[in-house]
Write an enzyme that holds these catalytic residues in place. Structure first.
Site, PDB file in Angstrom:
ATOM      1  N   CYS A  98     -27.331  -5.375 -34.456  1.00  0.00           N
ATOM      2  CA  CYS A  98     -26.605  -4.123 -34.531  1.00  0.00           C
ATOM      3  C   CYS A  98     -25.515  -3.970 -33.456  1.00  0.00           C
ATOM      4  O   CYS A  98     -24.505  -4.650 -33.539  1.00  0.00           O
ATOM      5  CB  CYS A  98     -27.598  -2.972 -34.517  1.00  0.00           C
ATOM      6  SG  CYS A  98     -27.039  -1.648 -35.574  1.00  0.00           S
ATOM      7  N   ARG A 131     -21.844   7.044 -41.830  1.00  0.00           N
ATOM      8  CA  ARG A 131     -22.690   5.966 -41.319  1.00  0.00           C
ATOM      9  C   ARG A 131     -23.370   5.284 -42.499  1.00  0.00           C
ATOM     10  O   ARG A 131     -23.668   5.912 -43.517  1.00  0.00           O
ATOM     11  CB  ARG A 131     -23.747   6.518 -40.356  1.00  0.00           C
ATOM     12  CG  ARG A 131     -23.169   7.143 -39.103  1.00  0.00           C
ATOM     13  CD  ARG A 131     -24.259   7.479 -38.105  1.00  0.00           C
ATOM     14  NE  ARG A 131     -24.899   6.302 -37.546  1.00  0.00           N
ATOM     15  CZ  ARG A 131     -24.380   5.559 -36.575  1.00  0.00           C
ATOM     16  NH1 ARG A 131     -23.217   5.865 -36.059  1.00  0.00           N
ATOM     17  NH2 ARG A 131     -25.031   4.519 -36.121  1.00  0.00           N
ATOM     18  N   HIS A 194     -31.966  -3.774 -37.790  1.00  0.00           N
ATOM     19  CA  HIS A 194     -32.497  -3.521 -36.451  1.00  0.00           C
ATOM     20  C   HIS A 194     -33.996  -3.216 -36.481  1.00  0.00           C
ATOM     21  O   HIS A 194     -34.640  -3.320 -37.517  1.00  0.00           O
ATOM     22  CB  HIS A 194     -31.716  -2.402 -35.774  1.00  0.00           C
ATOM     23  CG  HIS A 194     -31.742  -1.123 -36.519  1.00  0.00           C
ATOM     24  ND1 HIS A 194     -32.896  -0.473 -36.813  1.00  0.00           N
ATOM     25  CD2 HIS A 194     -30.736  -0.381 -37.034  1.00  0.00           C
ATOM     26  CE1 HIS A 194     -32.610   0.623 -37.460  1.00  0.00           C
ATOM     27  NE2 HIS A 194     -31.323   0.714 -37.631  1.00  0.00           N
TER      28      HIS A 194
HETATM   29  N1  GLN Z   1     -23.156   2.055 -32.201  1.00  0.00           N
HETATM   30  C1  GLN Z   1     -22.990   1.144 -33.299  1.00  0.00           C
HETATM   31  C2  GLN Z   1     -22.637   1.826 -34.601  1.00  0.00           C
HETATM   32  O1  GLN Z   1     -22.965   2.968 -34.795  1.00  0.00           O
HETATM   33  C3  GLN Z   1     -24.244   0.290 -33.443  1.00  0.00           C
HETATM   34  C4  GLN Z   1     -25.457   1.133 -33.685  1.00  0.00           C
HETATM   35  C5  GLN Z   1     -26.735   0.379 -33.634  1.00  0.00           C
HETATM   36  O2  GLN Z   1     -26.975  -0.482 -32.775  1.00  0.00           O
HETATM   37  N2  GLN Z   1     -27.590   0.774 -34.539  1.00  0.00           N
HETATM   38  O3  GLN Z   1     -22.021   1.209 -35.453  1.00  0.00           O
END
Ligand code: GLN
Length: 245
Positions: A98, A131, A194
């Site tokens: 991630c 997201r 993740h």
């Molecule tokens: N901060 C990054 C994003 O939002 C990665 C997030 C994460 O490690 N889940 O894309």
């Protein structure tokens, strides 16, 4: 080759900042799967500011992080960039998850600014609207079983022709459009899956262990099979639930 008397050292990079969703579970899984086979295993945690001797490491784990943590950790990563690059080019095994995956590339462009990456793999990430959050199932050439997990990222990663980790059977993947997830470059795997990536996908765990042992000891390593019947059952359930109704 017999794996008895072999030893692996895992380097956990910057868990003080990159440790979203319990990335330590991935370390525990690698350790256990070595120990169950009589392979000695140790983990060294490096927090920001610590000296890292990559010549002592066989597997490096870079975990996930929020945009804020990524912006902070990027400074420490850039200080070790050239040693880290030599390790990667020499076939060193890396699993980057991630936020860590995004930092392998050239940059991660967020609404708040630009985060410079390690430039170990020719990929880049840009934050786009919304997201990508869901379960995810992949078909990866590296393993026989489907790879299952969970993704949650605002960044979209573009591979510039690099090889993906897998083809998306369910979920969004790198950018929600290409149909691919993650990246594989030499012995580096970068992925958005993740949390318990390795406990859920023991074959990916063993892929990393095997690659690390082969690099260290030479020749072809065949790992003793372990009883993964529970993991297989769970994997099958997820596959049928999300991919084949
Ligand atoms: N901060 C990054 C994003 O939002 C990665 C997030 C994460 O490690 N889940 O894309």
């Amino acid at each position: 080759m017999e794996t008895k008397d072999m030893k692996l050292t895992i380097g956990h990079l910057y868990p003080d900042l990159l440790n979203l969703y319990g990335d330590r579970g991935n370390i525990a899984c690698l350790m256990k799967r070595c120990i169950w086979r009589g392979i000695e295993a140790e983990t060294i945690e490096f927090n920001t500011g610590d000296q890292i001797d990559f010549s002592k490491l066989d597997i490096v784990l870079l975990g996930g992080g929020s945009d804020r943590e990524q912006a902070i950790v990027c400074k420490s990563l850039l200080e070790i960039q050239s040693e880290f690059k030599d390790y990667v080019e020499d076939g060193g095994v890396v699993i980057a998850v991630c936020g860590g995956y995004q930092l392998l590339g050239k940059y991660y462009k967020t609404d708040a600014g630009m985060i410079e990456g390690l430039n170990l793999v020719d990929i880049y990430t840009e934050q786009e609207e919304g997201r990508l959050i869901d379960n995810i199932v992949l078909d990866s050439e590296l393993v026989d079983m489907p790879v299952v997990g969970f993704e949650n990222h605002g960044g979209r990663t573009y591979l510039n022709g690099n090889k993906p980790f897998g083809k998306v059977l369910y979920g969004a993947g790198n950018d929600g459009k290409s149909g691919y997830e993650g990246v594989v470059y030499k012995n580096v795997i970068g992925t958005y899956l993740h949390g318990p990536l390795l406990p859920k996908n023991p074959q990916v765990s063993d892929y990393l262990i095997r690659k690390a042992l082969e690099r260290k000891y030479g020749g072809e390593v065949i790992l003793t099979p372990l009883d993964d019947s529970q993991e297989k059952e769970a994997n099958d359930y997820i596959y049928h639930r999300f991919v084949k109704e």
